[in-house]
Write a protein that holds these residues in place. Structure first.
Motif, mmCIF file in Angstrom:
data_model
loop_
_atom_site.group_PDB
_atom_site.id
_atom_site.type_symbol
_atom_site.label_atom_id
_atom_site.label_comp_id
_atom_site.label_asym_id
_atom_site.label_seq_id
_atom_site.Cartn_x
_atom_site.Cartn_y
_atom_site.Cartn_z
ATOM 1 N N ILE A 165 29.509 21.409 45.855
ATOM 2 C CA ILE A 165 28.633 22.397 45.780
ATOM 3 C C ILE A 165 27.930 21.998 44.469
ATOM 4 O O ILE A 165 28.540 21.956 43.533
ATOM 5 N N PHE A 166 26.494 22.378 44.560
ATOM 6 C CA PHE A 166 25.644 22.398 43.521
ATOM 7 C C PHE A 166 24.963 23.763 43.190
ATOM 8 O O PHE A 166 24.659 24.475 44.004
ATOM 9 N N THR A 167 25.288 24.199 41.746
ATOM 10 C CA THR A 167 24.908 25.688 41.537
ATOM 11 C C THR A 167 24.264 25.460 40.020
ATOM 12 O O THR A 167 24.635 24.491 39.432
ATOM 13 N N TYR A 168 23.509 26.449 39.640
ATOM 14 C CA TYR A 168 23.339 26.677 38.236
ATOM 15 C C TYR A 168 24.499 27.143 37.638
ATOM 16 O O TYR A 168 25.300 28.037 38.049
ATOM 17 N N THR A 169 24.651 26.579 36.380
ATOM 18 C CA THR A 169 25.590 27.339 35.218
ATOM 19 C C THR A 169 24.592 27.707 34.159
ATOM 20 O O THR A 169 25.083 28.640 33.226
ATOM 21 N N ASP A 170 23.604 27.377 33.875
ATOM 22 C CA ASP A 170 22.507 27.792 33.114
ATOM 23 C C ASP A 170 21.371 27.739 33.616
ATOM 24 O O ASP A 170 20.613 26.701 33.514
ATOM 25 N N LYS A 171 20.642 28.865 34.050
ATOM 26 C CA LYS A 171 19.354 28.672 34.731
ATOM 27 C C LYS A 171 18.183 28.314 33.622
ATOM 28 O O LYS A 171 17.218 27.844 34.029
ATOM 29 N N GLU A 172 18.422 28.930 32.452
ATOM 30 C CA GLU A 172 17.323 28.385 31.551
ATOM 31 C C GLU A 172 17.290 27.117 31.383
ATOM 32 O O GLU A 172 15.882 26.440 31.033
ATOM 33 N N ALA A 173 18.199 26.202 31.446
ATOM 34 C CA ALA A 173 18.090 24.905 31.185
ATOM 35 C C ALA A 173 17.471 24.010 32.232
ATOM 36 O O ALA A 173 17.514 22.801 32.333
ATOM 37 N N LYS A 174 17.064 24.835 33.484
ATOM 38 C CA LYS A 174 16.430 24.043 34.476
ATOM 39 C C LYS A 174 17.329 22.821 35.057
ATOM 40 O O LYS A 174 18.550 23.384 35.368
ATOM 41 N N HIS A 175 16.833 21.738 35.485
ATOM 42 C CA HIS A 175 17.413 20.579 35.947
ATOM 43 C C HIS A 175 18.850 20.200 35.242
ATOM 44 O O HIS A 175 19.752 19.844 35.692
ATOM 45 N N LYS A 176 18.913 20.470 33.680
ATOM 46 C CA LYS A 176 20.132 20.040 32.941
ATOM 47 C C LYS A 176 21.213 21.226 33.139
ATOM 48 O O LYS A 176 22.141 21.298 32.274
ATOM 49 N N ASP B 60 12.487 21.587 46.913
ATOM 50 C CA ASP B 60 12.374 21.995 45.179
ATOM 51 C C ASP B 60 14.046 22.482 45.135
ATOM 52 O O ASP B 60 14.187 23.649 45.050
ATOM 53 N N VAL B 61 14.893 21.519 44.617
ATOM 54 C CA VAL B 61 16.128 21.647 44.328
ATOM 55 C C VAL B 61 16.182 22.889 43.346
ATOM 56 O O VAL B 61 17.116 23.810 43.241
ATOM 57 N N ALA B 62 15.295 22.737 42.306
ATOM 58 C CA ALA B 62 15.330 23.795 41.163
ATOM 59 C C ALA B 62 15.149 24.969 41.511
ATOM 60 O O ALA B 62 15.372 25.991 40.817
ATOM 61 N N GLY B 63 14.908 25.251 42.747
ATOM 62 C CA GLY B 63 14.641 26.719 43.139
ATOM 63 C C GLY B 63 15.837 27.428 43.483
ATOM 64 O O GLY B 63 16.054 28.333 44.093
ATOM 65 N N MET B 64 16.952 26.613 43.449
ATOM 66 C CA MET B 64 18.264 27.241 43.890
ATOM 67 C C MET B 64 18.679 28.476 43.165
ATOM 68 O O MET B 64 18.355 28.695 42.025
ATOM 69 N N LYS B 65 19.253 29.304 43.946
ATOM 70 C CA LYS B 65 19.720 30.505 43.194
ATOM 71 C C LYS B 65 21.219 30.787 42.949
ATOM 72 O O LYS B 65 21.723 31.569 42.383
ATOM 73 N N SER C 289 39.090 22.365 36.857
ATOM 74 C CA SER C 289 39.257 21.265 37.226
ATOM 75 C C SER C 289 38.391 20.810 38.405
ATOM 76 O O SER C 289 38.538 19.705 39.157
ATOM 77 N N CYS C 290 37.615 21.795 38.984
ATOM 78 C CA CYS C 290 36.908 21.711 39.936
ATOM 79 C C CYS C 290 35.561 20.967 39.592
ATOM 80 O O CYS C 290 34.734 20.646 40.404
ATOM 81 N N VAL C 291 35.211 21.219 38.447
ATOM 82 C CA VAL C 291 33.812 20.588 37.958
ATOM 83 C C VAL C 291 33.989 19.113 38.282
ATOM 84 O O VAL C 291 34.783 18.268 38.058
ATOM 85 N N LEU C 292 32.726 18.600 38.670
ATOM 86 C CA LEU C 292 32.491 17.002 39.072
ATOM 87 C C LEU C 292 31.560 16.692 38.033
ATOM 88 O O LEU C 292 30.654 17.184 37.709
ATOM 89 N N GLY C 293 32.294 15.408 37.439
ATOM 90 C CA GLY C 293 31.530 15.044 36.354
ATOM 91 C C GLY C 293 31.606 16.010 35.073
ATOM 92 O O GLY C 293 32.615 16.549 34.693
ATOM 93 N N LYS C 294 30.404 16.455 34.584
ATOM 94 C CA LYS C 294 30.333 17.275 33.218
ATOM 95 C C LYS C 294 29.598 18.412 33.850
ATOM 96 O O LYS C 294 28.468 18.205 34.463
ATOM 97 N N VAL C 295 29.840 19.714 33.036
ATOM 98 C CA VAL C 295 28.987 20.781 33.341
ATOM 99 C C VAL C 295 27.463 20.260 32.700
ATOM 100 O O VAL C 295 27.365 19.850 31.767
ATOM 101 N N GLY C 296 26.617 20.468 33.843
ATOM 102 C CA GLY C 296 24.963 20.037 33.378
ATOM 103 C C GLY C 296 24.779 18.923 33.892
ATOM 104 O O GLY C 296 23.372 18.585 33.999
#
Ligand code: FAD
Length: 382
Positions: free
Chosen positions: A168-179, A133-138, A223-230
């Motif tokens: 590296i994958f992290t949340y930037t907006d926890k409320e938006a869940k997968h997005k 469950d990737v969405a469980g990431m902290k 510049s380290c962001v891969l693709g777009k934020v979200g």
């Protein structure tokens, strides 16, 4: 589906076979015993083009196609899953992901070095509390004026202690869940990037490097962001589609390794005044292995051809990974049994195949998760 191997397929298969049989085979047992992955192997694979995946020449690749890449994984997987695992991460999870999502500057900067083996990459998705469950990431990246500050932990990261760059994958907006997840391409000498070996003795893939990684107030520029934020979730899943073809092909390699080792063994071992290969029960085991090998290989080629055509291949990739790893699990178990007491020690490679295959059933989505993906597609659930 056109199953005739092309000239290119056969040439890549030949190169990978020669590397696996001449260079890797004599080393594989010692690498497993010493729990060591020699850095020289990476340079050698780079020189031979075995780390190029399907990268075009302008990014340091060789213009190979997906079937050729699957054949290379199979050849290496026949001999050493730790090395095949290294390749799948370096190529499928990191380089191909950068190729799909990075801007031109990031591609120019990283892809040629990944293809040549000058740099090593790792893919940091799994966390202690977030596996299937990737969405469980902290892990979280907080926006600052100039970039982001990352905090969090990742574990079981293959190549993590060797890597020069980390996806590296992290949340930037926890409320938006997968997005609300974002992917970052970070150099591992960044301040705040801490890593160590995973605790515990591992069942298989003993020559592989697996890391526990912690980001502590790690500042990274925009510049380290891969693709777009979200875009992080989409990017992570896209990378797994590449990686799962590598895992399926690796399992096909294990199936072939079990079949060949068992065939050679049963032709020589005598009991009850007969070669054990003349007993029908043993032949039945070998027949099952042969059918599983051919079927798993066809499913894997089918996924590779779909990917080559630029079509969504998530169903085919999951089917290939699920079937190939499950049938290789059964084949490895039978291969150890067929070798009798000898199969229980590392005198023969089947002992290592039996330990390694369990990892393939687990990483890049367990067999349960693959069945969920396949089942949802069948019933039409998004
Ligand atoms: C050798 C190895 C190398 C790895 N390399 C990497 C790497 O490079 N990068 C990385 O990010 N990760 C890596 N991983 C981590 C791997 O991807 C995870 O272990 C895997 O996704 C499972 O997550 P988990 O271990 O947290 O198990 P969990 O998700 O906790 O699952 C435990 C059990 O529950 C089952 N389960 C969970 N959810 C469901 C459900 N909805 N329905 C039915 N069953 C379910 C699982 O199938 C499993 O059997 C690696 C792991 C190993 C062993």
């Amino acid at each position: 589906m056109d199953l005739k191997l092309t000239e290119l397929n056969l040439e890549v298969q030949r190169i990978a076979n020669e590397f696996s049989q001449k260079t890797l085979k004599p080393l594989a047992r010692e690498m497993d015993r010493k729990k060591n992955f020699p850095r020289e192997l990476v340079s050698e694979m780079g020189k031979l083009g075995l780390l190029s995946g399907v990268l075009p020449k302008r990014y340091g690749g060789k213009d190979f196609d997906y079937v050729s890449t699957a054949l290379a994984y199979e050849e290496v997987g026949t001999v050493c899953s730790s090395t095949r695992g290294f390749m799948t991460v370096q190529i499928g999870l990191v380089a191909m992901c950068i190729s799909d999502w990075a801007n031109e500057e990031q591609k120019q900067k990283y892809l040629p070095k990944l293809a040549s083996g000058e740099q090593i990459g790792c893919y940091c998705l799994t966390e202690p509390e977030a596996g299937s469950d990737v969405a469980g990431m902290k892990s979280f990246a907080k926006k600052t004026e100039n970039g982001f500050v990352l905090n969090g932990t990742k574990h079981w990261i293959t190549n993590g202690n060797l890597a020069d760059i980390a996806l590296i994958f992290t949340y930037t907006d926890k409320e938006a869940k997968h997005k609300g997840m974002t992917a970052f391409l970070v150099e591992t000498n960044s301040k705040g990037f801490n890593r160590k070996k995973m605790e515990g003795e591992e069942l298989g893939h003993r020559a592989s490097d697996h890391a526990f990684i912690e980001f502590k107030n790690m500042e990274v520029p925009e510049s380290c962001v891969l693709g777009k934020v979200g875009d992080g979730f989409k990017i992570a899943m896209g990378a797994l589609e590449h990686g799962r073809i590598g895992v399926a092909s690796g399992a096909v390699g294990i199936l072939r390794g079990c079949l060949e080792a068992s065939r050679d063994f049963v032709r020589n071992r005598k009991q009850f005044n007969s070669r054990i290969g003349d007993f029908q029960m043993i032949q039945a085991n070998l027949a099952e292995m042969k059918v599983s090998y051919e079927a798993a290989r066809l499913l894997t080629f089918s996924a590779a051809l779909k990917k080559q055509a630029g079509e969504n291949s998530s169903l085919e990739t999951s089917m290939a990974k699920y079937f190939a790893t499950e049938s290789a699990m059964k084949a490895a178990s039978d291969a150890v049994l067929i070798h009798g007491g000898r199969g229980y020690s590392d005198e023969f490679p089947v002992e290592r195949f039996y330990r390694d295959i369990k990892g393939l059933q687990i990483y890049e989505g367990t067999s349960h998760i693959q069945r969920i993906i396949i089942g949802r597609k069948v019933v039409g659930k998004p």
